[in-house]
Write a protein that holds these residues in place. Structure first.
Motif, PDB file in Angstrom:
ATOM      1  N   ASP A 176      23.301  -8.458   1.011  1.00 21.94           N
ATOM      2  CA  ASP A 176      23.445  -7.350   1.882  1.00 21.94           C
ATOM      3  C   ASP A 176      22.115  -7.911   2.750  1.00 21.94           C
ATOM      4  N   PHE A 177      20.877  -8.013   2.267  1.00 18.01           N
ATOM      5  CA  PHE A 177      19.673  -8.313   2.720  1.00 18.01           C
ATOM      6  C   PHE A 177      19.625  -9.695   3.592  1.00 18.01           C
ATOM      7  N   LEU A 178      19.988 -10.570   2.890  1.00 18.64           N
ATOM      8  CA  LEU A 178      20.204 -11.962   3.795  1.00 18.64           C
ATOM      9  C   LEU A 178      21.129 -11.835   4.783  1.00 18.64           C
ATOM     10  N   ASP A 179      22.228 -11.034   4.869  1.00 17.46           N
ATOM     11  CA  ASP A 179      23.328 -10.897   5.684  1.00 17.46           C
ATOM     12  C   ASP A 179      22.707 -10.235   6.841  1.00 17.46           C
ATOM     13  N   LEU A 180      21.865  -8.992   6.781  1.00 19.65           N
ATOM     14  CA  LEU A 180      21.253  -8.580   7.734  1.00 19.65           C
ATOM     15  C   LEU A 180      20.307  -9.571   8.524  1.00 19.65           C
ATOM     16  N   ILE A 181      19.353 -10.147   7.835  1.00 21.15           N
ATOM     17  CA  ILE A 181      18.495 -11.260   8.285  1.00 21.15           C
ATOM     18  C   ILE A 181      19.245 -12.203   9.335  1.00 21.15           C
ATOM     19  N   GLY A 182      20.340 -12.657   8.493  1.00 26.01           N
ATOM     20  CA  GLY A 182      21.183 -13.890   9.173  1.00 26.01           C
ATOM     21  C   GLY A 182      21.716 -13.505  10.518  1.00 26.01           C
ATOM     22  N   GLY A 238       0.849  -1.449  -0.189  1.00 23.64           N
ATOM     23  CA  GLY A 238       0.045  -0.033  -0.023  1.00 23.64           C
ATOM     24  C   GLY A 238       0.873   1.343   0.021  1.00 23.64           C
ATOM     25  N   GLY A 239       2.257   1.143  -0.004  1.00 23.62           N
ATOM     26  CA  GLY A 239       2.981   2.248  -0.155  1.00 23.62           C
ATOM     27  C   GLY A 239       3.343   2.944   1.481  1.00 23.62           C
ATOM     28  N   ARG A 240       2.846   2.100   2.320  1.00 20.20           N
ATOM     29  CA  ARG A 240       3.125   2.671   3.846  1.00 20.20           C
ATOM     30  C   ARG A 240       4.888   2.208   3.942  1.00 20.20           C
ATOM     31  N   ILE A 241       5.452   3.027   4.759  1.00 16.55           N
ATOM     32  CA  ILE A 241       6.767   2.798   5.154  1.00 16.55           C
ATOM     33  C   ILE A 241       6.885   2.435   6.592  1.00 16.55           C
ATOM     34  N   HIS A 242       7.648   1.115   6.917  1.00 17.24           N
ATOM     35  CA  HIS A 242       7.520   1.095   8.248  1.00 17.24           C
ATOM     36  C   HIS A 242       9.066   0.527   8.604  1.00 17.24           C
ATOM     37  N   CYS A 243       9.654   1.044   9.808  1.00 19.97           N
ATOM     38  CA  CYS A 243      11.148   0.903   9.954  1.00 19.97           C
ATOM     39  C   CYS A 243      11.248  -0.028  11.119  1.00 19.97           C
ATOM     40  N   PHE A 244      12.194  -0.969  11.234  1.00 22.24           N
ATOM     41  CA  PHE A 244      12.636  -1.828  12.129  1.00 22.24           C
ATOM     42  C   PHE A 244      13.988  -1.732  12.455  1.00 22.24           C
ATOM     43  N   GLY A 245      14.389  -1.809  13.865  1.00 25.04           N
ATOM     44  CA  GLY A 245      15.788  -1.743  14.178  1.00 25.04           C
ATOM     45  C   GLY A 245      16.101  -0.249  14.097  1.00 25.04           C
ATOM     46  N   GLY A 246      17.509  -0.183  13.864  1.00 22.61           N
ATOM     47  CA  GLY A 246      18.205   1.463  13.771  1.00 22.61           C
ATOM     48  C   GLY A 246      19.824   0.929  13.828  1.00 22.61           C
ATOM     49  N   GLY A 247      20.291   2.008  13.121  1.00 19.44           N
ATOM     50  CA  GLY A 247      21.797   1.910  12.814  1.00 19.44           C
ATOM     51  C   GLY A 247      21.868   1.328  11.324  1.00 19.44           C
ATOM     52  N   GLU A 248      23.404   1.030  11.121  1.00 23.89           N
ATOM     53  CA  GLU A 248      23.882   0.443  10.042  1.00 23.89           C
ATOM     54  C   GLU A 248      24.180  -1.011   9.855  1.00 23.89           C
ATOM     55  N   PRO A 249      24.006  -1.816   8.792  1.00 27.53           N
ATOM     56  CA  PRO A 249      23.432  -1.140   7.637  1.00 27.53           C
ATOM     57  C   PRO A 249      21.794  -0.908   7.509  1.00 27.53           C
ATOM     58  N   ALA A 250      21.682  -0.080   6.568  1.00 32.70           N
ATOM     59  CA  ALA A 250      20.230   0.354   6.396  1.00 32.70           C
ATOM     60  C   ALA A 250      19.689  -0.159   5.105  1.00 32.70           C
ATOM     61  N   ILE A 251      18.668  -1.179   5.143  1.00 29.63           N
ATOM     62  CA  ILE A 251      18.256  -1.804   3.909  1.00 29.63           C
ATOM     63  C   ILE A 251      16.724  -1.476   3.776  1.00 29.63           C
ATOM     64  N   THR A 252      16.589  -1.224   2.576  1.00 30.45           N
ATOM     65  CA  THR A 252      14.968  -1.041   2.014  1.00 30.45           C
ATOM     66  C   THR A 252      14.604  -1.830   1.229  1.00 30.45           C
ATOM     67  N   ILE A 253      13.463  -2.675   1.601  1.00 32.22           N
ATOM     68  CA  ILE A 253      12.610  -3.506   0.699  1.00 32.22           C
ATOM     69  C   ILE A 253      11.538  -3.027   0.548  1.00 32.22           C
ATOM     70  N   GLN A 254      10.915  -3.566  -0.803  1.00 34.16           N
ATOM     71  CA  GLN A 254       9.510  -3.242  -1.207  1.00 34.16           C
ATOM     72  C   GLN A 254       8.594  -4.673  -1.334  1.00 34.16           C
ATOM     73  N   LEU A 255       7.421  -4.583  -0.865  1.00 34.37           N
ATOM     74  CA  LEU A 255       6.651  -5.663  -0.957  1.00 34.37           C
ATOM     75  C   LEU A 255       5.566  -5.242  -1.976  1.00 34.37           C
ATOM     76  N   HIS A 256       5.380  -5.887  -3.051  1.00 35.76           N
ATOM     77  CA  HIS A 256       4.443  -5.580  -4.280  1.00 35.76           C
ATOM     78  C   HIS A 256       3.240  -6.395  -4.237  1.00 35.76           C
ATOM     79  N   ASP A 257       3.030  -7.255  -3.333  1.00 36.60           N
ATOM     80  CA  ASP A 257       1.714  -8.011  -3.218  1.00 36.60           C
ATOM     81  C   ASP A 257       1.158  -7.815  -1.916  1.00 36.60           C
TER      82      ASP A 257
END
Length: 154
Positions: free
Chosen positions: A74-80, A22-41
């Motif tokens: 980078d995304f997988l590293d952050l989650i891992g 829906g285009g709403r932005i949700h932020c989790f955590g804080g600091g680096e690295p900062a990664i943005t993902i977009q969900l299209h469904d």
């Protein structure tokens, strides 16, 4: 959003920004690295909550999850790193007690859904099979000396 509840507890190192369908932005955590993902469904948040390990990869492959400012690594590293930091392993997580009782509901396969799954997985173009099956449609394994070699030559 259930996914937000989970990510709020998971992301302790770095920042994960999620732009939902829906285009709403949700932020989790804080600091680096900062990664943005977009969900299209819009249905993806539910799938990511119930089966994050499977749904994230499938969504990335079909384009319903895109990584906006980093690489897949980078995304997988952050989650891992956050899984490891939180003491989670495999399918364990803060929502595990909810997921097990609801597994049947999340994986229910109606007759209509079964038909769609079969079409998605088996009604594929012959051109795809031409890439890795021989003329008789047998599985093949080949070593291509030259990129112009046909499958039979290899």
């Amino acid at each position: 959003m259930l996914l937000g509840w989970f990510l709020n507890r998971l992301i302790r190192m770095g920042t994960l920004t999620v732009i939902d369908a829906g285009g709403r932005i949700h932020c989790f955590g804080g600091g680096e690295p900062a990664i943005t993902i977009q969900l299209h469904d819009p249905k993806l948040t539910r799938r990511l909550f119930f089966q994050p390990e499977l749904a994230a990869g499938a969504a990335y492959m079909d384009g319903t999850l895109t990584i906006e400012n980093a690489t897949l690594y980078d995304f997988l590293d952050l989650i891992g790193r956050n899984y490891a930091h939180g003491g989670f392993s495999g399918l364990d997580g803060p929502f595990d007690r909810f997921r097990r009782p609801l597994h049947w509901f999340s994986s229910f396969n109606s007759r209509c859904r079964s038909r769609k799954n079969a079409v998605h997985h088996y009604d594929l173009s012959g051109a795809l099979y031409d890439l890795f099956l021989d003329r008789e449609r047998h599985y093949s394994c080949a070593y291509f000396i030259d990129e112009s070699d046909s499958l039979e030559e290899a």
